[in-house]
Motif scaffolding. Structure first.
Motif, PDB file in Angstrom:
ATOM      1  N   GLY A   1      37.510  50.713  51.813  1.00 28.48           N
ATOM      2  CA  GLY A   1      37.928  49.305  52.173  1.00 28.48           C
ATOM      3  C   GLY A   1      39.276  49.579  52.084  1.00 28.48           C
ATOM      4  O   GLY A   1      39.239  47.780  51.538  1.00 28.48           O
ATOM      5  N   VAL A   2      40.020  50.239  52.192  1.00 31.59           N
ATOM      6  CA  VAL A   2      41.352  49.990  51.828  1.00 31.59           C
ATOM      7  C   VAL A   2      42.185  49.159  53.070  1.00 31.59           C
ATOM      8  O   VAL A   2      41.584  49.307  54.278  1.00 31.59           O
ATOM      9  N   ARG A   3      43.496  48.876  53.284  1.00 32.98           N
ATOM     10  CA  ARG A   3      44.217  47.761  53.781  1.00 32.98           C
ATOM     11  C   ARG A   3      44.550  49.076  55.040  1.00 32.98           C
ATOM     12  O   ARG A   3      44.929  50.217  54.711  1.00 32.98           O
TER      13      ARG A   3
ATOM     14  N   HIS B   1      43.535  51.791  41.849  1.00 32.85           N
ATOM     15  CA  HIS B   1      43.097  52.862  42.208  1.00 32.85           C
ATOM     16  C   HIS B   1      42.108  52.686  42.249  1.00 32.85           C
ATOM     17  O   HIS B   1      41.174  51.816  42.624  1.00 32.85           O
ATOM     18  N   VAL B   2      41.225  53.726  43.933  1.00 32.58           N
ATOM     19  CA  VAL B   2      40.203  53.984  44.620  1.00 32.58           C
ATOM     20  C   VAL B   2      39.266  55.044  44.055  1.00 32.58           C
ATOM     21  O   VAL B   2      39.861  56.522  44.285  1.00 32.58           O
TER      22      VAL B   2
ATOM     23  N   LEU C   1      37.089  47.073  59.737  1.00 36.10           N
ATOM     24  CA  LEU C   1      36.773  47.963  58.944  1.00 36.10           C
ATOM     25  C   LEU C   1      36.914  48.141  57.497  1.00 36.10           C
ATOM     26  O   LEU C   1      35.878  47.772  56.386  1.00 36.10           O
ATOM     27  N   ARG C   2      37.561  47.432  57.084  1.00 33.34           N
ATOM     28  CA  ARG C   2      37.933  46.472  55.571  1.00 33.34           C
ATOM     29  C   ARG C   2      36.600  45.690  55.450  1.00 33.34           C
ATOM     30  O   ARG C   2      36.224  45.603  54.634  1.00 33.34           O
TER      31      ARG C   2
ATOM     32  N   GLN D   1      35.709  42.547  44.928  1.00 30.37           N
ATOM     33  CA  GLN D   1      36.835  42.254  44.961  1.00 30.37           C
ATOM     34  C   GLN D   1      37.732  42.902  44.490  1.00 30.37           C
ATOM     35  O   GLN D   1      39.085  43.687  44.652  1.00 30.37           O
ATOM     36  N   LYS D   2      37.618  43.658  43.414  1.00 35.07           N
ATOM     37  CA  LYS D   2      37.973  44.502  42.795  1.00 35.07           C
ATOM     38  C   LYS D   2      38.509  45.826  43.603  1.00 35.07           C
ATOM     39  O   LYS D   2      39.559  46.395  43.387  1.00 35.07           O
ATOM     40  N   ILE D   3      37.449  45.927  44.296  1.00 29.64           N
ATOM     41  CA  ILE D   3      37.592  47.302  45.523  1.00 29.64           C
ATOM     42  C   ILE D   3      38.621  47.223  46.470  1.00 29.64           C
ATOM     43  O   ILE D   3      39.183  48.394  46.938  1.00 29.64           O
TER      44      ILE D   3
END
Length: 500
Positions: free
Chosen positions: A304-306, A339-340, A421-422, A441-443
């Motif tokens: 889910g990152v940009r 952190h991911v 995709l995000r 939201q935190k993810i």
């Protein structure tokens, strides 16, 4: 009346700084109106006199706090008080009230300060009046621009040089107005560059606000009230009230579209599980897109990152041992470390890139030795492999990427883009795991306000296990899609999608 009765050694040196609670105030009198008043709050010199038949008190500098501030010593405290008493007597002899004289002097001093500040402002404004908008941008870029990520600083430089500088760059700051700005906005919008049009105007608004903070732009500048124009939503022919048919819409998009408000054959949507199955199990493996681009697509889905965070990922940020990616503050949009967790599916994409590692970036550029893959190249790889009815096929066939695969990435829900995709990760996480939006939201590293009794730091660490569990379930779902099936969801009507 006799004066100079007090002495430093016998009276002032041993006098208390204050008295205990409940005690009465103490007066040490030097004579002729001068006295040292000692109270519970401290020591105060004062001069007593009569003015126009009334008893008056003139406060004299010399209490403990003022002695500390002026770095005066107890030994010269008495002499200082006597000088003030002498000054008061001189005012009385001149038929002047000492309090009024000092008040007028203080008012004159404050006015002199205000006049000096006003003159300084006029000087700055006069200097600013000679500056052009190009000068203002140059100073902004030199001070604020250097704090931005290198990519975003370059984007803003491009916006200024290509769209704003030719129009208002040579205009004096005080003469800048919104007329030419709206012309730029409308021109970009007519070219289909809506996002760029808004970004250009946002830069200008930020620039003016920054200039006001530094006195380079007047507080009443006309552009301070300038706002971004409202977004204009274009309704497609199929969505017009007289043309729309619900059954045709469901047949076109599939039954999964029911309940997905706002999905309308355009980018800015969340892919359905059936679409993810077709993309990951069929289209992506057969595509000629580079391995780097394919891994970015899968990595963005899994985490889910940009897109900007994905393409710039460095090996130094990855802990393979702990299966975590730590994005430093300088790489994040909100300037907050993120952190991911790497699920098995996400870890697989990192491992594939590790096997072909060539530089410091996880997703390296194909031609440049020390660079990462460009986000727009990945976006183009996706866009040129989609062709839907109504698109100009002849124009699409001129692009090398689209010659053999012009519709490889077509999906039943319509057009999709890299950033979708995000959005897909967020939407399907909610559907799949039933996670509350706070965890999602935190993810996504969205900015959150602190809640009462729970600080942001505590909240972040307390939900790490929940984030890991959610991403692990999501990774398993993506793996199923890649195998040609789709997962069960936790929605009220649980439907197992048919296998292809």
């Amino acid at each position: 009346m006799a004066k100079n009765k007090l002495s430093y050694e016998s009276d002032i040196k041993n006098a208390p700084e204050n008295i205990a609670k409940g005690e009465k105030e103490i007066f040490l009198r030097d004579g002729d109106g001068l006295e040292l008043r000692i109270t519970q709050s401290g020591r105060y010199w004062q001069y007593r006199y009569t003015w126009e038949g009334q008893r008056c008190v003139f406060p004299i500098n010399g209490d403990k706090s003022e002695r500390d501030e002026k770095e005066t010593t107890a030994k010269n405290e008495l002499a200082e008080a006597r000088r003030w008493a002498a000054w008061c007597r001189a005012q009385k002899n001149a038929n002047l009230d000492p309090r009024k004289v000092r008040a007028e002097a203080e008012a004159a001093r404050k006015q002199a300060i205000l006049d000096a500040e006003a003159e300084q402002i006029r000087t700055v404004q006069a200097k600013a009046a000679q500056l052009t908008m190009n000068d203002l941008y140059a100073q902004w870029d030199k001070t604020h621009g250097v704090t931005l990520d290198a990519h975003w600083r370059a984007v803003r430089r491009s916006h200024w040089q290509c769209h704003l500088a030719p129009i208002i760059g040579s205009t004096p700051i005080e003469e800048a107005n919104k007329v030419p700005l709206m012309e730029v906005h409308d021109q970009l919008t007519s070219q289909g560059k809506k996002a760029t049009a808004r970004s250009v105007l946002s830069l200008l608004i930020q620039l003016i606000g920054w200039g006001v903070e530094r006195g380079l732009v007047t507080d009443d500048h006309r552009l301070l009230t300038f706002k971004l124009p409202k977004r204009q939503e274009v309704v497609t022919d199929g969505q017009k009230s007289e043309n729309f048919k619900a059954d045709d819409y469901i047949i076109k998009h599939g039954i999964e579209i029911i309940g997905q408000d706002g999905e309308d054959d355009k980018a800015g949507r969340a892919l359905q599980f059936s679409e993810l199955r077709d993309l990951l199990s069929k289209s992506l493996p057969k595509s000629s897109q580079a391995l780097t681009g394919k891994c970015i697509i899968r990595y963005m889905l899994a985490t889910g990152v940009r897109a900007s965070q994905a393409v710039r990922l460095r090996w130094d940020w990855v802990s393979l041992e702990h299966r975590v990616v730590i994005y430093p503050t300088g790489s994040m949009k909100k300037r907050k470390m993120h952190h991911v967790h790497l699920s098995d599916y996400a870890f697989k994409q990192i491992s594939l890139m590790l096997a072909i590692r060539v530089n410091d970036f996880v997703f390296p550029a194909p031609l440049k030795d020390a660079a990462h893959v460009r986000r727009d190249n990945v976006s183009t790889d996706i866009a040129t492999r989609q062709h839907y009815s109504g698109d100009d096929l002849a124009k699409r066939m001129k692009l090398r990427r689209a010659i053999d695969q012009y519709n490889f990435y077509n999906l039943t829900g319509g057009k999709w883009a890299l950033y979708d995709l995000r959005r897909t990760a967020a939407t399907r996480l909610m559907e799949l795991t039933g996670s509350n939006w706070d965890i999602v939201q935190k993810i996504l590293a969205h900015s959150q306000k602190e809640t009462r009794g729970e600080t942001d730091k505590y909240d972040r660490y307390s939900r790490w296990a929940d984030r890991c569990n959610a991403l692990n379930q999501w990774g398993e779902a993506l793996a199923l899609c890649e195998e040609g099936s789709a997962p069960l969801t936790t929605s009220q009507n649980i439907i197992k999608l048919k296998e292809g």
